[in-house]
Design an enzyme around this catalytic site. Structure first.
Site, PDB file in Angstrom:
ATOM      1  N   GLU A  64      18.964  27.724 139.091  1.00 28.92           N
ATOM      2  CA  GLU A  64      18.343  27.525 140.408  1.00 28.92           C
ATOM      3  C   GLU A  64      18.927  26.312 141.133  1.00 28.92           C
ATOM      4  O   GLU A  64      19.288  25.320 140.501  1.00 28.92           O
ATOM      5  CB  GLU A  64      16.835  27.283 140.222  1.00 28.92           C
ATOM      6  CG  GLU A  64      16.132  28.453 139.591  1.00 28.92           C
ATOM      7  CD  GLU A  64      14.735  28.126 139.081  1.00 28.92           C
ATOM      8  OE1 GLU A  64      13.878  29.004 139.158  1.00 28.92           O
ATOM      9  OE2 GLU A  64      14.511  26.994 138.600  1.00 28.92           O
ATOM     10  N   ASP A 235       6.859  29.479 135.728  1.00 30.99           N
ATOM     11  CA  ASP A 235       7.595  28.990 136.900  1.00 30.99           C
ATOM     12  C   ASP A 235       8.719  29.925 137.316  1.00 30.99           C
ATOM     13  O   ASP A 235       9.719  29.503 137.876  1.00 30.99           O
ATOM     14  CB  ASP A 235       8.141  27.567 136.631  1.00 30.99           C
ATOM     15  CG  ASP A 235       9.081  27.516 135.438  1.00 30.99           C
ATOM     16  OD1 ASP A 235       9.257  28.542 134.767  1.00 30.99           O
ATOM     17  OD2 ASP A 235       9.655  26.437 135.186  1.00 30.99           O
TER      18      ASP A 235
HETATM   19  P1  NAD Z   1      10.988  24.046 125.377  1.00 29.35           P
HETATM   20  O1  NAD Z   1      11.670  25.338 125.103  1.00 29.35           O
HETATM   21  O2  NAD Z   1      11.608  22.787 124.902  1.00 29.35           O
HETATM   22  O3  NAD Z   1       9.495  24.086 124.795  1.00 29.35           O
HETATM   23  C1  NAD Z   1       8.636  25.174 124.963  1.00 29.35           C
HETATM   24  C2  NAD Z   1       7.722  25.278 123.748  1.00 29.35           C
HETATM   25  O4  NAD Z   1       6.759  26.333 124.000  1.00 29.35           O
HETATM   26  C3  NAD Z   1       8.442  25.638 122.456  1.00 29.35           C
HETATM   27  O5  NAD Z   1       8.213  24.640 121.487  1.00 29.35           O
HETATM   28  C4  NAD Z   1       7.828  26.995 122.051  1.00 29.35           C
HETATM   29  O6  NAD Z   1       7.717  27.159 120.655  1.00 29.35           O
HETATM   30  C5  NAD Z   1       6.467  26.909 122.728  1.00 29.35           C
HETATM   31  N1  NAD Z   1       5.801  28.189 122.941  1.00 29.35           N
HETATM   32  C6  NAD Z   1       6.342  29.369 123.366  1.00 29.35           C
HETATM   33  N2  NAD Z   1       5.375  30.307 123.448  1.00 29.35           N
HETATM   34  C7  NAD Z   1       4.208  29.707 123.086  1.00 29.35           C
HETATM   35  C8  NAD Z   1       2.856  30.147 122.996  1.00 29.35           C
HETATM   36  N3  NAD Z   1       2.529  31.404 123.264  1.00 29.35           N
HETATM   37  N4  NAD Z   1       1.907  29.265 122.608  1.00 29.35           N
HETATM   38  C9  NAD Z   1       2.236  27.969 122.319  1.00 29.35           C
HETATM   39  N5  NAD Z   1       3.492  27.501 122.376  1.00 29.35           N
HETATM   40  C10 NAD Z   1       4.476  28.357 122.769  1.00 29.35           C
HETATM   41  O7  NAD Z   1      10.774  24.015 126.971  1.00 29.35           O
HETATM   42  P2  NAD Z   1      10.388  22.772 127.890  1.00 29.35           P
HETATM   43  O8  NAD Z   1      11.607  22.107 128.409  1.00 29.35           O
HETATM   44  O9  NAD Z   1       9.338  21.951 127.228  1.00 29.35           O
HETATM   45  O10 NAD Z   1       9.754  23.550 129.121  1.00 29.35           O
HETATM   46  C11 NAD Z   1       8.573  24.305 128.960  1.00 29.35           C
HETATM   47  C12 NAD Z   1       8.348  25.156 130.183  1.00 29.35           C
HETATM   48  O11 NAD Z   1       8.084  24.333 131.319  1.00 29.35           O
HETATM   49  C13 NAD Z   1       9.547  26.014 130.562  1.00 29.35           C
HETATM   50  O12 NAD Z   1       9.081  27.312 130.842  1.00 29.35           O
HETATM   51  C14 NAD Z   1      10.099  25.383 131.795  1.00 29.35           C
HETATM   52  O13 NAD Z   1      10.702  26.312 132.665  1.00 29.35           O
HETATM   53  C15 NAD Z   1       8.854  24.788 132.412  1.00 29.35           C
HETATM   54  N6  NAD Z   1       9.098  23.629 133.261  1.00 29.35           N
HETATM   55  C16 NAD Z   1       8.368  23.535 134.400  1.00 29.35           C
HETATM   56  C17 NAD Z   1       8.533  22.432 135.223  1.00 29.35           C
HETATM   57  C18 NAD Z   1       7.684  22.300 136.445  1.00 29.35           C
HETATM   58  O14 NAD Z   1       7.962  21.454 137.297  1.00 29.35           O
HETATM   59  N7  NAD Z   1       6.628  23.068 136.579  1.00 29.35           N
HETATM   60  C19 NAD Z   1       9.473  21.448 134.907  1.00 29.35           C
HETATM   61  C20 NAD Z   1      10.174  21.550 133.712  1.00 29.35           C
HETATM   62  C21 NAD Z   1       9.984  22.654 132.892  1.00 29.35           C
END
Ligand code: NAD
Length: 347
Positions: A64, A235
């Site tokens: 993005e 997101d």
């Molecule tokens: P990451 O992959 O490092 O961590 C995600 C974690 O979620 C993993 O440890 C995984 O095992 C866990 N997980 C997956 N399904 C699950 C479930 N059903 N129950 C519990 N845990 C579960 O990712 P990250 O960098 O920490 O990012 C997490 C999310 O946040 C991503 O989807 C990313 O796109 C989003 N994000 C949003 C923003 C925002 O501004 N809103 C900013 C950054 C990241």
């Protein structure tokens, strides 16, 4: 070989220098300072050019671009979201960003933004939490213990005064990692084995999971009165975390509705469902939390102005320091029209 002049050198903040800067300032301090910048920019919301971010979806994830400008500075972030990456030893989210001077169009900062995204997302979450979470909240459930999680916990400690986090992830290794990283943070850390266990006694629930599907991390029966939900992980189109019934029972707050309706939890709702723009709560034009029983939901997707604020913060934080390298990325011919001559002379 001629040397580039100072005006053609762009400050570049590498991952290494970003880490040095964060250590120099302190994690909670930098999150709090970025939050102050975001709040001040959100309060002048109408002075920004706004557009939903521009996604390139693939079966593997999404890439993005997130641009915005206030007429004086222009910024954009390049960011990806690839939940499958962690199984290959790579990160789900990586990013870099650029700030430019609108008058000349010249870049004024290039920086890594993977760490900066984690900091600004945490800053935004806690800033919004400071308007919406119940004032007595001391415990936060942190569901999804990946790359963003520690930053989220520390932000809520610094800005919303929580003292306990209850961690849950489908991967127990992620929970162990998060708990170990928060060991000396001043937070009481409880490792949980189910989402139901994690939300026990919590007044704030942060969902930050990554899976490119419509997941149900929280169901309606898990949400009691007075809870603030900080939903970060949903997101992308087709990527959500909450059961629709929670949305129907919550007062929903968003960054930029035009983007959130495409990417956020509210993609499950009709396009005319009422949501409140969080900048209006910050300026006093709309109400935030009104009573102790209200369920508030911050349907966070991450918006370009937050990155713009973070970029401007970093630009001023590195001034007069050695937390950057000057990058030779702009041509600087003696005669601006003699680009070819400059190239030939270099031969
Ligand atoms: P990451 O992959 O490092 O961590 C995600 C974690 O979620 C993993 O440890 C995984 O095992 C866990 N997980 C997956 N399904 C699950 C479930 N059903 N129950 C519990 N845990 C579960 O990712 P990250 O960098 O920490 O990012 C997490 C999310 O946040 C991503 O989807 C990313 O796109 C989003 N994000 C949003 C923003 C925002 O501004 N809103 C900013 C950054 C990241």
């Amino acid at each position: 070989m001629t040397q580039p002049s100072d005006k053609a050198l762009v400050p570049f903040v590498s991952v290494d220098n970003m880490m040095r800067l964060v250590h120099h300032i302190g994690v909670e301090q930098i999150i709090t300072q970025i939050a102050a910048q975001i709040e001040s920019d959100f309060k002048r919301w109408e002075s920004f050019d706004k557009t939903p971010r521009i996604p390139a979806h693939s079966p593997h994830g999404v890439i993005e671009l997130m641009p915005t400008s206030d007429g004086e500075a222009y910024g954009f972030k390049y960011v990806n979201g690839h939940p499958k990456n962690t199984s290959e030893g790579l990160q789900t989210v990586t990013a870099f960003g650029l700030l430019a001077d609108v008058y000349t169009g010249y870049p004024t900062l290039l920086t890594e933004m993977t760490l900066l995204t984690a900091l600004r997302t945490a800053a935004t979450s806690a800033l919004v939490g400071s308007y919406l979470a119940p004032k007595a909240a001391k415990t936060m459930a942190m569901i999804g213990n990946g790359a963003q999680s520690e930053f989220q916990c520390l932000a809520f400690r610094a800005m919303c005064d929580i003292d306990t986090v209850r961690l849950y992830d489908t991967d127990p290794n992620a929970t162990r990692k998060c708990a170990a990283n928060l060991k000396n943070s001043g937070l009481t850390v409880v490792q949980c084995t189910t989402a139901e266990d994690a939300i026990e006694g919590a007044h704030i629930i942060t969902t930050c999971t990554a899976d490119k599907k419509n997941a149900t991390i929280l169901t309606d029966n898990m949400i009691g009165p007075g809870i603030h939900i900080n939903a970060i992980g949903g997101d992308c189109p087709g990527k959500t975390e909450l059961h629709k019934d929670i949305l129907l029972r919550s007062d929903i707050f968003v960054e930029y509705p035009e983007q959130t309706r495409i990417e956020g939890e509210i993609q499950a709702l009709p396009a005319d469902h009422t949501v409140t723009e969080i900048w209006q709560v910050m300026t006093g034009q709309a109400k935030g939390r009104q009573d102790d029983r209200q369920v508030t939901l911050f349907d966070s997707v991450g918006f370009a102005i937050e990155d713009f604020s973070a970029l401007r913060y970093i630009k001023s934080a590195i001034e007069g320091t050695d937390f950057y390298e000057p990058l030779d990325m702009l041509t600087d011919p003696d005669d601006p029209r003699d680009l070819y001559g400059m190239l030939m002379r270099a031969g």
